[in-house]
Structures are given as C-alpha cells and as structure tokens.
Design an enzyme around this catalytic site. Structure first.
Site, PDB file in Angstrom:
ATOM      1  N   CYS A 183      -0.053  -2.035  -5.669  1.00 41.37           N
ATOM      2  CA  CYS A 183      -0.637  -3.053  -4.778  1.00 41.37           C
ATOM      3  C   CYS A 183      -0.370  -4.414  -5.363  1.00 41.37           C
ATOM      4  CB  CYS A 183      -2.110  -2.765  -4.530  1.00 41.37           C
ATOM      5  SG  CYS A 183      -3.237  -3.663  -5.564  1.00 41.37           S
TER       6      CYS A 183
ATOM      7  N   LYS B 157     -19.286  -3.423  -0.918  1.00 43.21           N
ATOM      8  CA  LYS B 157     -18.143  -2.613  -0.475  1.00 43.21           C
ATOM      9  C   LYS B 157     -17.805  -1.537  -1.503  1.00 43.21           C
ATOM     10  CE  LYS B 157     -13.925  -4.218  -1.282  1.00 43.21           C
ATOM     11  NZ  LYS B 157     -13.081  -3.370  -2.115  1.00 43.21           N
ATOM     12  N   ASN B 158     -17.764  -1.932  -2.784  1.00 44.56           N
ATOM     13  CA  ASN B 158     -17.317  -0.998  -3.820  1.00 44.56           C
ATOM     14  C   ASN B 158     -18.364   0.034  -4.213  1.00 44.56           C
ATOM     15  OD1 ASN B 158     -14.885  -2.215  -3.691  1.00 44.56           O
ATOM     16  ND2 ASN B 158     -15.124  -3.416  -5.562  1.00 44.56           N
TER      17      ASN B 158
ATOM     18  N   ARG C 241     -11.273  -7.453   4.578  1.00 47.54           N
ATOM     19  CA  ARG C 241     -11.442  -6.132   3.974  1.00 47.54           C
ATOM     20  C   ARG C 241     -12.754  -6.029   3.220  1.00 47.54           C
ATOM     21  NH1 ARG C 241      -6.611  -3.811   0.656  1.00 47.54           N
ATOM     22  NH2 ARG C 241      -8.292  -2.268   0.476  1.00 47.54           N
TER      23      ARG C 241
ATOM     24  N   ASP D 114     -12.887  -9.174 -10.532  1.00 46.99           N
ATOM     25  CA  ASP D 114     -13.008  -9.518  -9.112  1.00 46.99           C
ATOM     26  C   ASP D 114     -13.587 -10.907  -8.889  1.00 46.99           C
ATOM     27  OD1 ASP D 114     -13.842  -6.128  -7.994  1.00 46.99           O
ATOM     28  OD2 ASP D 114     -11.970  -7.049  -8.648  1.00 46.99           O
TER      29      ASP D 114
ATOM     30  N   ARG E 197      -1.562   0.108 -10.689  1.00 48.40           N
ATOM     31  CA  ARG E 197      -2.800   0.873 -10.416  1.00 48.40           C
ATOM     32  C   ARG E 197      -2.541   2.377 -10.299  1.00 48.40           C
ATOM     33  NH1 ARG E 197      -6.384  -2.501  -6.200  1.00 48.40           N
ATOM     34  NH2 ARG E 197      -8.048  -1.301  -7.154  1.00 48.40           N
TER      35      ARG E 197
END
Ligand code: EPZ
Length: 417
Positions: free
Chosen positions: A117, A22-23, A397, A305, A122
C-alpha cells in the site's frame, strides 16, 4: 471524485464529538465470524472501511447491517463461503482479519493477499507464522492465502515485530483453539484491549491484553453479545492538532484522553494549553508553536497514525523538528504536497526535517492515504487563500464527515461533490 476546499485563517473554537474507532470496529466486525449467535455492536463509525467490511461479511454469507446511528447487527449462522475475494481485499487490507476467525471456526479459509500500500510493503508473514504454529497449513496460491487445519491448537508465538492486526488475528483464532496460546511481543494498542473485551463478552478466556504478553485459553464455543466500540483516538488527536495549528480553543469530547497521552504530552511541550477531563480534553493553541522532534513507535508511544498531522503542525513551528517514522517505510507522501504549499521539508529515508516559520499558501494538493489527507486539510486551515484537496476518498475511509465537524468549529471548509 469529491474534493475538499479549505480557506485558511480561522481560529477554531467550540466542541467536537468523536466517533467510534475504525481500527477497533474492523476486528470487532470480523469477530462476528466466531459464533452463530447475533453480535450487536454500538458506536461504529459510519465510514467507508466499515461499509467495505460489511460487504465482505455479507459476501461470506453473514447477515450484516450497519446504520448511520452506529448500530451494527451481525449473525454468522449461515456462512456459505469461506473466501475473501481480491476485489474487496484490495480496497481494504484489514480484510485479512477474517482469516483467523474463519480458520478457527470453519477450519478453512481462502483470503486474498492484501498486497502493498502507499505507506509500505506491509507483509502478513507474522499472521501466517502464528497460524502455522497453531497447526494451520497456509499456502500462497494465485495471490490468495489458502489456509486449512484439522483443528487449531494452542502455541507459544513470539512476534519479532509488534503488529496490531497480527495480534488481533491470532488472538481471535486462539479463542477456539485447543489449549493455551501465548502471544509474546504483542501489540497493546487500545484497540487490542477493546477486541479482548468483546471476545470475553462472547465467552473467550483472555488475559494480559494491554501488555506485551497475551494468554488465551481456547474454549469449545463462543456466543453472541452486545459491545460498545471505543472512541477513535486518532480522530481525537487530529482535532487536537487542528486546534493547536489554528491557535484555536476546542473541546474534544466523547473520547478517552488516556489513549492519547503521548500525543497530548507532545502538544503541551510545543506550547499548546491542554486540560484533561474524564471523557474529553481541551486544547488552546498558543503562539509561538515550538518545534519539537518526534519518533513514532508502537503504543503507548507517539502513534504513526498521527505523524502526518504532526508534520503539518511543525511547518508552523518556530525552529526545526526532526520527525522519525519507525513503523512504515514509506509514510512521508504528504511531505511532497506540504512542500507544494510552501513548507520547508527535507525527507531522507525514514526521517524528515521540517523547518518551520514559513507561511503556507493555498494550493491544489493530492491525498495519498488516509492520514496524509487529514494532514493536508490541517495545513489548509492555516494556509493563505484556498486549498483544494483531491482524492478525498482516502479521507472518507476513516473520518466521518470531518469537513462538517470542522465547519461547526468555524472552519471555512466544504466538500465539492
Ligand atoms: C494497524 O495496521 C492499523 N490499521 C494502522 O492504521 C496503523 O498504522 C498500524 O496498525 C500501526 O499502528 C488497522 O488497525 C486496521 P502493523 P497493521 O501490522 O496492523 C510490519 C490507519 O491510518 N509487519 O502493526 O496493518 C509492518 O510492515 C491505519 O488507520 C510485518 O513485518 O500494521 C509494519 O512495518 C494505517 N509482518 C509493522 O509491522 C506482519 O506480518 C507494523 O504493522 C505484520 C506487520
């Protein structure tokens, strides 16, 4: 709202295929704004953040298609809006990645500020600082970044904090800037290297990606290309922990083990048996699970993560483990839910002390963010009885049908629609 129901007690076994990252996919899709030609992307994970980005790009006027087969086609030849609206940005902060490309190619951009968030404030001050050093004017007006330039130029940019999307935004902007840009103290996550490879495929001149100093020589124009997104190292790490925590026997395939060295080293030190192949690795979970401290840092160190998933594992450790989170100031929300499952965790600021050796019991728990939701499912795999994880839209997500992949490894898990 969907929920996920897990009944603990099964040792996982078998082979799992990892999806695209995803990233890495998000900045790659934003890079399509840098050319009027067609960009073909392969191995895109079919997850919600990818679909949100697709909507955002269409909103800007790009022809954008992403299929469940992971193929994406993007063409920014008729861009008719230089704006990323609040409605889309609020659902996904990575939308900020359109700022650099829009400014570089169209010399103007209006992008909603992402706002805070669950895991931290952030800010994007380093993104804006870098663009201003390249000659842009960036004003914050009514919650939007209003950016404009008469043409970006190369510059020396030192980022006092390592930022992944900051490095990506500035690297993309610099590809069309006049002259050379140097990004110092740059992020060197594998996703940065993947974006640099894509941009070089589009005709950009970039060197030093994967190190703390990246040099970009601006060019007049970029062209289309075909690019395959790297595998998702965080999804692979999540399955590695799923095997370790259930004392399982799992082959994690279609991934790049070298992107996970810090995680696999940590798992072998807590007693799991790890064997590494070229594009796969094997994890055999063993008893006891040794408790071992960990501190998150930018790549190549232990990734933030993977912190939540590791905390779930340490609830099953044979002693105490201190987990220090140095990247985000509020990334222990999952601890409160793990405590509801019977874990012994004490959080103090950016440190959490996890006392292992207590069996977990199934409970109804609430996901607060993407990786927290994964950690609760991992805990559910070893908890006594049934765990129901609520708000799994967080999970969707960034994980593609994780419950189906876990079920194929033998887990007693299902999605409740
Ligand atoms: C990326 O977020 C990832 N997201 C995150 O993954 C990941 O946790 C993070 O990098 C760190 O590895 C994507 O790639 C889409 P940062 P990013 O800028 O780029 C501070 C997931 O679970 N900072 O590297 O937003 C910031 O507050 C997500 O997939 C500034 O102070 O993170 C943080 O403390 C969650 N000013 C630190 O730097 C800035 O201008 C690192 O953040 C930018 C960042």
């Amino acid at each position: 709202m969907d929920k996920i129901r897990v009944v603990g007690g099964v040792s996982l076994a078998g082979r799992v295929e990892i999806s695209g990252a995803k990233n890495a996919a998000l900045p790659a899709m934003a890079a399509s704004l840098l050319t009027a030609d067609t960009l073909h992307l392969e191995n895109l994970p079919y997850v919600r953040d990818i679909l949100t980005t697709c909507n955002l790009l269409r909103n800007i006027g790009i022809e954008a298609e992403v299929g469940e087969d992971g193929i994406g086609v993007f063409k920014a030849s008729d861009v008719n809006s230089l704006q990323a609206p609040y409605e889309l940005v609020k659902t996904m902060r990575a939308s900020i990645l359109v700022l650099g490309p829009l400014l570089a190619r169209f010399r103007k951009a209006t992008v909603s500020l992402p706002g805070g968030c669950a895991i931290g404030a952030r800010p994007i001050n380093l993104h804006l600082m870098g663009l201003e050093r390249m000659g842009a004017q960036c004003d914050i007006v009514h919650g939007y970044v209003e950016a404009s330039t008469s043409g970006l130029h190369g510059s020396y940019i030192m980022m006092d904090t390592v930022t992944v999307t900051g490095t990506e935004n500035l690297m993309m902007a610099a590809t069309l800037a006049e002259g050379e840009t140097v990004l110092d103290n740059a992020a060197c996550e594998p996703e940065i290297g993947d974006l640099a490879a894509l941009l070089r495929g589009m005709g950009a001149q970039i060197e030093g990606d994967g190190t703390r100093t990246i040099r970009i020589h601006g060019v007049k124009k970029l062209h289309g290309c075909r690019h395959r997104i790297i595998p998702d190292r965080i999804e692979a790490g999540t399955f590695a922990i799923a095997s370790a925590i259930t004392r399982g026997d799992v082959e994690v395939a279609n991934c790049n083990p070298r992107h996970l060295t810090a995680v696999l080293t940590q798992l072998s030190q807590i007693g799991a048996e790890i064997s590494i192949g070229t594009d796969s690795f094997h994890v055999r979970g063993r008893d006891p699970i040794s408790s071992k401290n960990v501190t998150t840092y930018p790549y190549p160190a232990f990734p933030t993560d993977m912190q939540a998933q590791y905390m779930a594992l340490m609830t099953q450790g044979d002693g105490s483990a201190l987990i220090a989170e140095t990247i985000f100031e509020n990334r222990f929300m999952h601890a409160l839910e793990l405590i509801r499952m019977g874990a012994d965790i004490t959080v103090e600021g950016r440190q959490a002390l996890v006392k292992g050796g207590r069996p977990l019991s199934g409970a109804r728990v609430l996901a607060s963010d993407l990786r927290a939701s994964a950690s609760l499912i991992l805990a559910g795999l070893v908890a006594k009885g049934e765990t129901v994880v609520d708000r799994v839209y967080h999970l969707d997500r960034g994980y593609h049908h994780i419950e189906e992949k876990l079920a194929r490894l033998g887990a007693n898990i299902e999605r409740i629609r």
